[in-house]
Enzyme design. Structure first.
Site, PDB file in Angstrom:
ATOM      1  N   GLU A 256       1.059  -1.095   0.204  1.00  0.00           N
ATOM      2  CA  GLU A 256      -0.122   0.057   0.010  1.00  0.00           C
ATOM      3  C   GLU A 256       0.977   1.338   0.095  1.00  0.00           C
ATOM      4  OE1 GLU A 256      -1.127   3.251   1.216  1.00  0.00           O
ATOM      5  OE2 GLU A 256      -1.603   2.070   3.370  1.00  0.00           O
ATOM      6  N   CYS A 292      -2.517   7.960   5.468  1.00  0.00           N
ATOM      7  CA  CYS A 292      -2.301   7.666   3.923  1.00  0.00           C
ATOM      8  C   CYS A 292      -3.851   7.794   3.188  1.00  0.00           C
ATOM      9  CB  CYS A 292      -2.187   6.006   3.608  1.00  0.00           C
ATOM     10  SG  CYS A 292      -3.188   4.654   4.598  1.00  0.00           S
TER      11      CYS A 292
END
Length: 511
Positions: A256, A292
């Site tokens: 990710e 994020c």
């Protein structure tokens, strides 16, 4: 605190090792422990030991895995004070954030315990007509997990990657993030003790430190590693992915790698929601912009130039009380990118506040002509894009690369006009929001935290929620196999008592 590496379940002291210290981001002072960098030999031993115990660990009962995970949870709760103090010293994050992340880590463990109790996540399917075929999901093998820089607990040593892999039946080798090595090491002690308390081989878990990229590359290159979990920068994730694909046996890397998480705002919504500036400022600055899912781009439609949304958001950002960034590398990279942005003639940088927050503006047409500006600037920053029409918004949506999230803020009367942007964005993201802001994730089975490249390296999987376990499982079919050789989940009497699909019908009954 342990300074050594946990190698195949043993704290291995190496007096000749290169050492490093963690740093308090507030005082800039080094913390006392000299952590040892893992050697190539220690990496080899850790992976070899994990591979040796894989067959045993992958075949233990769900009840034994539950006992192990429960022991990790208990150990974390007993060590909570020490973990939280170290977390705050190494990250500069406030106590409330430390406590929230600790609770999230515990909650993740509880969720996987419930998943194991129910048991049907391995998806047993039996077809008795013609050849007798029986299929289920099986653990993939030893897994390498990289601790994240921005989440010292929830995406680190006992975070979602590690716990999901252990729940799946895979041994784990953690590469600790060097800026949170103290927090990571305490948690590694908890996991090691949990193995001992559960009468399981200690070789199931290893914990390796180091500041050199060679530690991670040697780990991923080891032929007995079967999968990798990573949360971090695009550069780091892509490097590991390329390394794994160039092995003689390529393996999956579930990385990710970040996202600008664009927010699209229609003209009616912009003019009618008086809470919008505050919500945007809070979302941009939450965690000092180090989630994020913080919005790195805000695209709004204002055909008549009535809104001063950029000014309002920037003023609110400037007034916010923000802790320092979690480590010097993130801060330096952030400031470097803002410095470059300041030189860009297409962008107007509104300023850099005393708390490091910043905002920049650009016209839709200039962004369309300079698509390199879609690159993430990780920190309390957002690029605000002024569109004169929905057509410009659609064009921007079509140019945006893969993202973890996108948000569309629109009034109900706009719905007939935004169907095209919905169609575009649903193919670009892992999560599409229609209310609120994207910052943060809910920890449940319906959450998807991933997205098309470059947000992640495999769009099919989530790194949050119990479905993240499917990264560490692979299907295997048994054809005309004697019942005694079958895994319990596929045996005639269904000794686990779990749901199975038998000849197209879901049932718990025995054959």
């Amino acid at each position: 605190m342990k300074a050594q590496n946990l190698v195949g379940g043993v704290w291995d002291d190496n007096p000749q090792a290169n050492t490093y210290k963690t740093v308090n981001p507030v005082t800039k002072a080094s913390l006392p422990t000299n952590f040892q960098e893992a050697t190539k030999q220690q990496i080899q031993i850790s992976v070899n030991k994990a591979s040796e115990v894989f067959d045993l660990y992958s075949s233990i009962s769900f009840a034994e895995r539950i006992k192990f995970l429960s022991s990790i949870k208990s150990g974390l709760l007993k060590k909570s004070e020490k973990i939280l103090d170290t977390f705050q010293n190494e990250s500069a994050l406030p106590k409330s954030r430390a406590e929230g992340e600790f609770q999230r880590t515990v909650n993740q463990i509880e969720n996987f315990i419930k998943l194991l109790e129910e048991g049907s996540f391995i998806k047993p399917i039996i077809h008795t007509g013609g050849p007798d075929l029986r299929k289920m999901l099986n653990p993939i093998g030893p897994v390498a997990v990289f601790g994240a820089s921005n989440f010292p607990l929830a995406f680190s040593t006992a975070g979602g990657d590690t716990i999901s892999a252990l729940a799946a039946g895979c041994p784990v080798i953690v590469k600790a993030h060097p800026y949170h090595s103290g927090t990571s090491t305490i948690v590694a002690e908890v996991i090691n003790n949990a193995l001992l308390n559960s009468d399981l081989p200690v070789e199931i878990f290893s914990h390796l430190g180091g500041t050199s990229n060679s530690v991670g590359s040697n780990l991923v290159s080891h032929p007995l590693i079967k999968a990798v979990g990573f949360t971090g920068s695009f550069q780091g994730g892509k490097a590991l992915y390329d390394l794994a694909q160039n092995r003689s046996e390529p393996i999956p890397v579930f990385a990710e790698m970040g996202s600008i998480n664009p927010i699209f705002i229609t003209e009616k919504y912009l003019l009618e929601d008086n809470k919008l500036p505050a919500n945007l400022a809070q979302s941009i600055s939450l965690g000092t912009g180090q989630f994020c899912t913080n919005p790195g781009m805000i695209i709004y439609c204002d055909s008549e130039n009535k809104s001063d949304i950029s000014k309002q958001v920037y003023e609110l950002l400037s007034d916010a009380l923000l802790p320092p960034m979690v480590h010097i590398n993130i801060e330096n990279n952030y400031k470097s990118k803002l410095k470059n942005l300041k030189k860009n003639n297409h962008v107007k940088l509104m300023g850099i506040s005393d708390n490091n927050s910043s905002l920049a503006t650009i016209s839709a047409q200039q962004l369309i002509e300079n698509t390199y500006l879609f690159e993430e600037i990780f920190g309390p920053f957002s690029l605000v894009v002024h569109c004169n029409s929905l057509n410009e918004m659609n064009k921007i949506a079509s140019l945006i690369p893969g993202q973890l999230t996108a948000t569309i803020l629109a009034k109900k009367s706009d719905f007939s006009n935004i169907s095209s942007i919905v169609k575009i964005l649903k193919n670009k993201v892992g999560r599409l929001l229609f209310e609120g802001v994207p910052t943060g994730v809910a920890i449940n089975q319906a959450m998807n935290h991933g997205g098309p490249y470059p947000a992640s390296t495999d769009v099919r999987y989530t790194s949050v929620g119990t479905d993240s376990i499917y990264r560490w499982l692979r299907p295997i079919s048994f054809q005309d196999c004697p019942d005694s050789f079958l895994p319990p989940a596929l045996q005639n009497v269904n000794p686990l008592g779990i749901n199975r699909v038998v000849n197209g019908i879901q049932t718990k009954t025995e054959l």
